[in-house]
Design a protein around this motif. Sequence first.
Motif: not given
Length: 70
Positions: A2-4, A6, A23, A25, A36, A41, A44
Amino acid sequence: MNGCKALACNKAAPNGDRSKVIAISAAATDRDARRGISAGSYAYLAKPLNVAKLLRVIKSAIVESAPEIE
């Protein structure tokens, strides 16, 4: 991944802490945004994307990253 996760990998990489990650989303709750930002990030943004806001955030990230000229 997931993005976190990454973001965590990016921050652990050499010079990764210098990257400004924005980010984008579909998860638009305050909790998602806080998660995020906490993960690293720079900003967000929730979908549907407000292009004017995205451009302001990009400009802000660039200005913050620019070296000072004497």
